[in-house]
Write a protein that holds these residues in place. Sequence first.
Motif, short mmCIF file in Angstrom:
data_model
loop_
_atom_site.label_atom_id
_atom_site.label_comp_id
_atom_site.label_asym_id
_atom_site.label_seq_id
_atom_site.Cartn_x
_atom_site.Cartn_y
_atom_site.Cartn_z
N ARG A 32 -2.78 3.51 17.49
CA ARG A 32 -2.00 4.19 16.47
C ARG A 32 -2.83 5.32 15.85
O ARG A 32 -3.99 5.12 15.52
CB ARG A 32 -1.61 3.19 15.37
N GLN A 38 0.48 8.49 4.81
CA GLN A 38 -0.27 7.40 4.19
C GLN A 38 -0.27 7.45 2.65
O GLN A 38 -0.06 6.41 2.01
CB GLN A 38 -1.70 7.39 4.72
N PRO B 37 -15.90 5.58 10.82
CA PRO B 37 -14.96 6.26 11.72
C PRO B 37 -14.94 5.70 13.14
O PRO B 37 -14.00 5.94 13.88
CB PRO B 37 -15.46 7.70 11.74
N TYR B 38 -15.95 4.96 13.54
CA TYR B 38 -15.97 4.43 14.90
C TYR B 38 -14.82 3.44 15.11
O TYR B 38 -14.05 3.56 16.04
CB TYR B 38 -17.32 3.77 15.16
N TYR B 39 -14.71 2.45 14.23
CA TYR B 39 -13.59 1.51 14.32
C TYR B 39 -12.40 2.00 13.51
O TYR B 39 -11.28 1.67 13.80
CB TYR B 39 -14.02 0.12 13.83
N ASP B 40 -12.68 2.75 12.41
CA ASP B 40 -11.66 3.48 11.68
C ASP B 40 -10.52 2.61 11.17
O ASP B 40 -9.37 2.76 11.58
CB ASP B 40 -11.12 4.59 12.59
N GLU B 42 -9.26 2.81 8.41
CA GLU B 42 -8.41 3.56 7.49
C GLU B 42 -7.10 3.99 8.12
O GLU B 42 -6.16 4.34 7.42
CB GLU B 42 -9.16 4.78 6.94
N ARG B 43 -7.03 4.02 9.44
CA ARG B 43 -5.77 4.43 10.05
C ARG B 43 -4.70 3.39 9.87
O ARG B 43 -3.52 3.66 10.06
CB ARG B 43 -5.97 4.77 11.52
N PHE B 44 -5.06 2.17 9.49
CA PHE B 44 -4.06 1.16 9.15
C PHE B 44 -3.81 1.13 7.65
O PHE B 44 -3.14 0.23 7.15
CB PHE B 44 -4.54 -0.22 9.62
N GLY B 45 -4.37 2.08 6.93
CA GLY B 45 -4.19 2.11 5.48
C GLY B 45 -5.18 1.24 4.74
O GLY B 45 -5.05 1.03 3.54
N LYS B 47 -8.42 0.56 2.85
CA LYS B 47 -9.36 1.42 2.14
C LYS B 47 -10.18 0.58 1.19
O LYS B 47 -9.66 -0.38 0.61
CB LYS B 47 -8.55 2.47 1.36
#
Lengths: 299, 110
Positions: A32, A38, B37-40, B42-45, B47
């Motif tokens: 994704r 967001q 940022p490697y696993y990141d 934050e893209r799932f929201g 934080k």
Amino acid sequence: MVVWRTWRSCWRWRRCAKASCARSRPASSRVRARPLWQPYYDLLKLLGKEDLESGESPLMQRFAVYLSLATVLTTACLIPLGAPVPLNAGGDAILLIYLLTLSGVCTLLAGLAAGSTYSLLGISREMMAMIALEPLFAVAIVVGAVHTQTFRLDTVLNGAVYAGDGFPWSGVLLLLIMLLSFQAFVQRVPFDTAEAETELMEGPLIEYSGPKLALFKYAQMARLVVHSALFVNLFLPWGNALAFPLGWLWFWVKVFALVLVVTVVAATHARYRIDQALRYYAGLLAVAMGALVLASFGL
Amino acid sequence: MLRKLCQKMFGRSLWVYHANSGGCNGCDIEVLNVLTPYYDAERFGIKLVGSPRHADVMLCQGPAMRSTAKALQRAYEAMPAPKLVFAIGSCACGEASGTTCTASWARSRS
């Protein structure tokens, strides 16, 4: 050369993705992309949460939140946003200056009402920044008013800073100052000393939860767009008077370009310490006063 | 309808409060790695936030000892209502083979 290298790296990336080259990144990262919406997800989630009403004075906290949003929305009704202004005859440039100051005062109220140590530290920083920063936009508006000899908003917010005789020295000087201080004015990263997430844990907002936090966050997001629109009206008015769809479109292209610049600078810079930031603001304020003197001589 | 939408968004934007009640920092390193940022994450929201008032999830690490359990309890009570607690690592989950960790946070909540 640059084109070739970019193309080559794109090609490599594609080949890598096709062959599921999973060792370079974990497999789930291809699932994704980061959603564009967001911030709105966050707002909706916060709206659905419990409001704890913690802090020294819950009534004052509620008042500060509503006042903060109301200030931004009133400012939005006063300045042209590419369309006829709803409250055009409702106020003049002085009201606008008051409203710009009030949006900072709301943050002070919010922090004071919360009463935690972090929020008090945050508002003391916010107050120092306000003293140095608020005069800058005020000077820009006053210079416009001096050039056009009126406080009417529709005249002042139409590039009036460039309206002097001959080359508009004061207008160009103010454009430079505002470009350098705009980031601080919308409280984005290199100058977000009041809400420093990693030091003060959002300072004045630390005690706010649920819907109140959502409204505050929304007010901040709206403030970025409204202040960008104000900047465009004051300093980049060219092409706003085109026929309806063109003028409107061009206006919003300029506003979103400014929002994009602010966001990119925020994403690529580290926060200044409060003393560094204040020294920076003081220099800008001195130059702004110089611009005001120039404007009074009609330059 | 708005309420349903808000509930639906809870899973799309989990703000995490990181509470270490005396662990060895091994789990801290793992958690911070996930946020890079490697696993990141934050893209799932997901934080990291500094205040429990803003948080949806409390990440508990380390054993909840007598001295720290109270502080953990207070941080838990400071979080607004739909809230989750994730116990990370064998200390917090009470699975460690020692004796100090058996009465840990996760076990005492369940």
